[in-house]
Write a protein that holds these residues in place. Structure first.
Motif, PDB file in Angstrom:
ATOM      1  N   LEU A 191       0.825  -1.202   0.000  1.00 18.57           N
ATOM      2  CA  LEU A 191       0.000   0.000   0.000  1.00 18.57           C
ATOM      3  C   LEU A 191       0.865   1.260   0.000  1.00 18.57           C
ATOM      4  O   LEU A 191       0.530   2.259  -0.646  1.00 18.57           O
ATOM      5  N   LEU A 192       1.988   1.204   0.715  1.00 17.73           N
ATOM      6  CA  LEU A 192       2.896   2.344   0.717  1.00 17.73           C
ATOM      7  C   LEU A 192       3.490   2.557  -0.677  1.00 17.73           C
ATOM      8  O   LEU A 192       3.596   3.702  -1.143  1.00 17.73           O
ATOM      9  N   ARG A 193       3.870   1.469  -1.330  1.00 14.74           N
ATOM     10  CA  ARG A 193       4.419   1.575  -2.687  1.00 14.74           C
ATOM     11  C   ARG A 193       3.387   2.188  -3.643  1.00 14.74           C
ATOM     12  O   ARG A 193       3.715   3.055  -4.455  1.00 14.74           O
ATOM     13  N   PHE A 194       2.140   1.750  -3.530  1.00 13.85           N
ATOM     14  CA  PHE A 194       1.088   2.285  -4.391  1.00 13.85           C
ATOM     15  C   PHE A 194       0.863   3.774  -4.112  1.00 13.85           C
ATOM     16  O   PHE A 194       0.698   4.573  -5.037  1.00 13.85           O
ATOM     17  N   GLY A 195       0.856   4.155  -2.830  1.00 12.00           N
ATOM     18  CA  GLY A 195       0.668   5.561  -2.480  1.00 12.00           C
ATOM     19  C   GLY A 195       1.771   6.447  -3.017  1.00 12.00           C
ATOM     20  O   GLY A 195       1.518   7.543  -3.539  1.00 12.00           O
ATOM     21  N   LEU A 196       3.015   5.987  -2.916  1.00 10.61           N
ATOM     22  CA  LEU A 196       4.134   6.768  -3.452  1.00 10.61           C
ATOM     23  C   LEU A 196       4.072   6.841  -4.970  1.00 10.61           C
ATOM     24  O   LEU A 196       4.480   7.850  -5.566  1.00 10.61           O
ATOM     25  N   GLY A 197       3.558   5.787  -5.614  1.00  9.65           N
ATOM     26  CA  GLY A 197       3.370   5.842  -7.064  1.00  9.65           C
ATOM     27  C   GLY A 197       2.341   6.896  -7.449  1.00  9.65           C
ATOM     28  O   GLY A 197       2.553   7.678  -8.394  1.00  9.65           O
ATOM     29  N   LEU A 198       1.216   6.944  -6.734  1.00  6.02           N
ATOM     30  CA  LEU A 198       0.208   7.980  -6.981  1.00  6.02           C
ATOM     31  C   LEU A 198       0.797   9.369  -6.795  1.00  6.02           C
ATOM     32  O   LEU A 198       0.560  10.281  -7.608  1.00  6.02           O
TER      33      LEU A 198
END
Length: 407
Positions: free
Chosen positions: A294-301
């Motif tokens: 979820l952290l990886r996805f948030g940083l991608g956004l």
């Protein structure tokens, strides 16, 4: 599901703490919202303050830098102190300092005195921020901790929504000094509530002596922990991007894109709604997906949003093109902060105050570095703000991908 039901459904909390956990959400959320409230509420007044105090935009932005640096210094001292003597005493003392400093801000006749008062105000606010995080770690572990941090986004997200709106409305009836009067009242109210209704969460047997040597060894151990440093830097660098937005958006959106203080407050508040929404989504899906995913996805956004802002401002596109990627970047906080905080503090239950302090220091010191960088680019364009936001966001993604162990 109501807030009370969500809290009672969280797994991993001590049975003795099940009753009244909704109270913890409200109180700890209010404490951790001190930073956003104290920063965001006076943003609509910055252009007016520049004129009334007879100073430059760059000088007045030092009130933001001073506050951020004060938060960092306050946390580094208060965190270990709370590990030694408990959470309540440093918290109440810090809130008292905040109230006094807020009064001084309201009475400051010059920009220089306002900057000094803001630094003192930040030291008091630091107590609320660092002790709120440490208290969550005292009560929770694992996914339960991540879910609780996500629930705190309900309150934390309301702070950037309400603060500039309240600040804009206060300016309709009084001067910018009235904003600091409102902050004084908020600090006094929260100090009273904490004194009456927040029990001590740290048992005597878990306390550590507040001696310089052990404190330095604790901080040294945290700085050698690749997981802690990686997650702390990822959230801290993202904080830098957000503070670049906070420092530059008031001038960029009002001076460059000609929004009124009230319109600017509404835009700021809409971005805050995004933080709340993604924070609650995070709380519901964590467990199905790992905190790291979820952290990886948030940083991608956040990275997509930052690059979109940079492209839109560089090409001098309309405000309608700038606002969607800005919303995407700011909203990503709701995914990034709960997971990064939980991952950073997961392995440090016995030094939660120190871990919380160092996490906050890394976040706010990076934010303090980002704020003046926006001012150096001048206020005639939104590009300097966009460049700093993009640079810090991409650096956060790199820190996440390279430093922590992938487990």
């Amino acid at each position: 599901m109501s807030t009370t039901e969500q809290v009672q459904a969280v797994e991993g909390v001590r049975p003795s703490k099940q009753r009244g956990l909704a109270r913890y959400v409200l109180i700890l959320g209010g404490l951790s919202a001190f930073g956003p409230l104290s920063i965001d509420m006076y943003l609509p007044a910055l252009p007016v303050m520049t004129s009334e105090l007879g100073t430059s935009d760059a000088t007045l932005q030092l009130t933001l830098s001073a506050f951020i640096v004060g938060l960092a210094i306050g946390q580094i001292v208060i965190g270990p102190l709370s590990d030694a003597i408990g959470r309540r005493k440093p918290l109440i003392a810090g809130l008292a300092i905040y109230v006094v400093a807020s009064v001084l801000c309201a009475l400051s006749p010059t920009a220089e005195l306002l900057i000094a008062s803001r630094a003192l105000q930040a030291v008091g606010a630091a107590a609320g921020i660092v002790i709120a995080r440490a208290t969550v770690r005292d009560l929770f572990s694992g996914i339960a901790m991540t879910r609780f941090f996500s629930m705190l986004m309900l309150v934390n997200g309301l702070a950037p929504i309400l603060a500039p709106i309240v600040g804009g409305q206060v300016l309709n009836f009084t001067s910018w000094r009235g904003v600091f009067v409102v902050l004084t009242v908020f600090g006094a109210l929260l100090m009273t509530v904490a004194a009456l209704f927040l029990p001590e969460p740290l048992p005597m047997e878990h306390r550590r002596p507040a001696r310089f040597g052990p404190i330095m060894r604790t901080y040294g151990g945290l700085l050698r922990d690749r997981n802690f440093v990686g997650y702390a830097l990822a959230s801290g660098l993202l904080f830098g991007a957000v503070f670049a937005y906070i420092a530059g958006s008031s001038f960029a959106l009002q001076d460059v894109y000609q929004l009124s203080p009230q319109q600017y407050s509404l835009v700021f508040g809409l971005n805050g709604i995004g933080i709340v929404a993604l924070g609650q989504v995070n709380g519901r899906i964590v467990g199905r997906f790992s905190e790291r995913a979820l952290l990886r996805f948030g940083l991608g956004l956040a990275s997509v949003g930052a690059l979109g802002i940079l492209l839109a401002t560089s090409l001098h596109l309309s405000l309608a093109v700038v606002l969607p990627p800005l919303f995407l970047l700011v909203s990503s906080i709701g995914l990034i902060m709960p997971n990064a905080t939980s991952l950073a503090m997961a392995e440090h239950p016995r030094t939660a105050g120190s871990a919380s302090a160092l996490l906050g220091v890394l976040q706010f010191l990076v934010g303090g570095l980002a704020t003046p960088l926006v001012g150096l680019g001048g206020q005639g364009s939104a590009v300097p703000m966009a460049v700093v936001m993009a640079g810090f966001t991409l650096a956060a993604l790199v820190a996440f991908l390279t430093l922590p162990n992938r487990r």
